[in-house]
Design a protein around this motif. Sequence first.
Motif, PDB file in Angstrom:
ATOM      1  N   SER A 163      36.072  36.590  43.443  1.00  0.00           N
ATOM      2  CA  SER A 163      35.991  37.959  42.904  1.00  0.00           C
ATOM      3  C   SER A 163      36.882  38.945  43.649  1.00  0.00           C
ATOM      4  O   SER A 163      36.898  40.135  43.307  1.00  0.00           O
ATOM      5  N   LEU A 164      37.639  38.489  44.652  1.00  0.00           N
ATOM      6  CA  LEU A 164      38.450  39.388  45.468  1.00  0.00           C
ATOM      7  C   LEU A 164      39.492  40.120  44.629  1.00  0.00           C
ATOM      8  O   LEU A 164      40.266  39.505  43.905  1.00  0.00           O
ATOM      9  N   ARG A 165      39.506  41.456  44.742  1.00  0.00           N
ATOM     10  CA  ARG A 165      40.470  42.309  44.045  1.00  0.00           C
ATOM     11  C   ARG A 165      40.960  43.379  45.020  1.00  0.00           C
ATOM     12  O   ARG A 165      40.241  43.776  45.930  1.00  0.00           O
ATOM     13  N   ASP A 166      42.180  43.872  44.786  1.00  0.00           N
ATOM     14  CA  ASP A 166      42.620  45.021  45.569  1.00  0.00           C
ATOM     15  C   ASP A 166      42.312  46.297  44.795  1.00  0.00           C
ATOM     16  O   ASP A 166      41.689  46.257  43.725  1.00  0.00           O
ATOM     17  N   ASP A 167      42.762  47.433  45.316  1.00  0.00           N
ATOM     18  CA  ASP A 167      42.420  48.715  44.690  1.00  0.00           C
ATOM     19  C   ASP A 167      43.026  48.876  43.303  1.00  0.00           C
ATOM     20  O   ASP A 167      42.563  49.702  42.511  1.00  0.00           O
ATOM     21  N   ASN A 168      44.061  48.075  43.017  1.00  0.00           N
ATOM     22  CA  ASN A 168      44.705  48.145  41.713  1.00  0.00           C
ATOM     23  C   ASN A 168      44.195  47.088  40.742  1.00  0.00           C
ATOM     24  O   ASN A 168      44.732  46.922  39.650  1.00  0.00           O
ATOM     25  N   GLY A 169      43.163  46.354  41.165  1.00  0.00           N
ATOM     26  CA  GLY A 169      42.595  45.327  40.307  1.00  0.00           C
ATOM     27  C   GLY A 169      43.335  44.012  40.331  1.00  0.00           C
ATOM     28  O   GLY A 169      43.002  43.092  39.582  1.00  0.00           O
ATOM     29  N   LYS A 170      44.363  43.909  41.196  1.00  0.00           N
ATOM     30  CA  LYS A 170      45.126  42.670  41.298  1.00  0.00           C
ATOM     31  C   LYS A 170      44.418  41.685  42.230  1.00  0.00           C
ATOM     32  O   LYS A 170      43.477  42.051  42.939  1.00  0.00           O
ATOM     33  N   LEU A 171      44.884  40.435  42.211  1.00  0.00           N
ATOM     34  CA  LEU A 171      44.228  39.379  42.966  1.00  0.00           C
ATOM     35  C   LEU A 171      44.993  39.086  44.259  1.00  0.00           C
ATOM     36  O   LEU A 171      46.006  38.392  44.234  1.00  0.00           O
ATOM     37  N   PRO A 172      44.529  39.603  45.397  1.00  0.00           N
ATOM     38  CA  PRO A 172      45.164  39.257  46.667  1.00  0.00           C
ATOM     39  C   PRO A 172      44.749  37.857  47.104  1.00  0.00           C
ATOM     40  O   PRO A 172      43.800  37.285  46.558  1.00  0.00           O
ATOM     41  N   SER A 173      45.461  37.307  48.060  1.00  0.00           N
ATOM     42  CA  SER A 173      45.096  35.995  48.578  1.00  0.00           C
ATOM     43  C   SER A 173      44.017  36.134  49.652  1.00  0.00           C
ATOM     44  O   SER A 173      44.047  37.058  50.464  1.00  0.00           O
ATOM     45  N   TYR A 174      43.094  35.192  49.651  1.00  0.00           N
ATOM     46  CA  TYR A 174      42.031  35.191  50.654  1.00  0.00           C
ATOM     47  C   TYR A 174      42.592  34.801  52.018  1.00  0.00           C
ATOM     48  O   TYR A 174      43.314  33.802  52.154  1.00  0.00           O
ATOM     49  N   THR A 175      42.261  35.566  53.043  1.00  0.00           N
ATOM     50  CA  THR A 175      42.536  35.161  54.414  1.00  0.00           C
ATOM     51  C   THR A 175      41.319  34.418  54.951  1.00  0.00           C
ATOM     52  O   THR A 175      40.219  34.488  54.383  1.00  0.00           O
ATOM     53  N   GLU A 176      41.512  33.723  56.068  1.00  0.00           N
ATOM     54  CA  GLU A 176      40.455  32.857  56.592  1.00  0.00           C
ATOM     55  C   GLU A 176      39.182  33.613  56.970  1.00  0.00           C
ATOM     56  O   GLU A 176      38.086  33.039  56.962  1.00  0.00           O
ATOM     57  N   ASP A 177      39.308  34.895  57.294  1.00  0.00           N
ATOM     58  CA  ASP A 177      38.131  35.662  57.711  1.00  0.00           C
ATOM     59  C   ASP A 177      37.443  36.395  56.564  1.00  0.00           C
ATOM     60  O   ASP A 177      36.491  37.142  56.775  1.00  0.00           O
ATOM     61  N   ALA A 178      37.900  36.170  55.335  1.00  0.00           N
ATOM     62  CA  ALA A 178      37.258  36.803  54.175  1.00  0.00           C
ATOM     63  C   ALA A 178      35.842  36.245  54.012  1.00  0.00           C
ATOM     64  O   ALA A 178      35.593  35.071  54.283  1.00  0.00           O
TER      65      ALA A 178
END
Length: 304
Positions: A107-122
């Motif tokens: 479900s990770l999204r940025d402020d613009n609704g785009k899909l950023p990549s998950y980092t290991e600490d997410a």
Amino acid sequence: MRILLTGVTGQLGHTLQPILSQHHEVIAPTRAQLDLSDAAAIAAFVADCKPDLIINPAAYTAVDKAETEVELAQAINAIAPGVFAEQAKKLGIGLIHYSTDYVYDGSLRDDNGKLPSYTEDAPTNPVNVYGKTKLAGEQAIIASGCKYLIFRTSWVYSTFGKNFLLTMLRLANERDELRVVNDQWGAPTSANAIADISAAIVAQLNSAEDAATWWTSHQGTYHLTTKGRTSWCGFTQEIMRQASAAGRLQKAAPTVTGIPATEYPTPAQRPVNSCLDTSLLATTFHVHIPEWEAALAHVLGKIA
């Protein structure tokens, strides 16, 4: 180095075995020789073979069946890694273990609704049984106190076994249209790419002047996928493009039509966003991470 390698009848173990065997002594038990649902058998096997390193790509990977075969998935994906870790701790050796993008809910999204990549600490939050058991396996390894590397990967395929690539190539010769999900995103990652990167890291460990110091500075959880991202539909389109150009299809490539995941319901929910950030892996180990399209071309070149 004497390496205990599991899962040699699976995609990654099958690919790793010949690569590691070029430079190391590899003990590679089959399922008949080592039942990964039997914790006592695992402990006894490790104690008997006394490896210098354990590499565990074995997993229960039937994502949909896991929804009903919960105990078996738990035994292989959660309990077995913990036993390997406990044995590694006793022997004072390291464990390399493979996990999955499915530890995240997608479900990770940025402020613009785009899909950023998950980092290991997410934050992790698996949405299906497979992901929950794989996360439990990670947690058991960390809790053991052993020396470990956990590599999370995604969308694995190869020339071997049952996987998305081989299924699409088969269907391409049977159908005129392929309808494929276009609203789930990730990095298709070949078992060859994972194996090559893993072997390079094992070589670094093997050549380290002080293994204990190496583990201290490298231990942790990393994301190991190819570069770039696409949807399952985009992956299929590229498979058809490359396979057709290489003359690997028996007829004209079928039309590939994108569909929403709602039109292809499955027992297990899948993450929408399976994109994993691999920068920590690259900067820590200085390994070459190929683009997903190049990795696909490499694998297609190996298919007879």
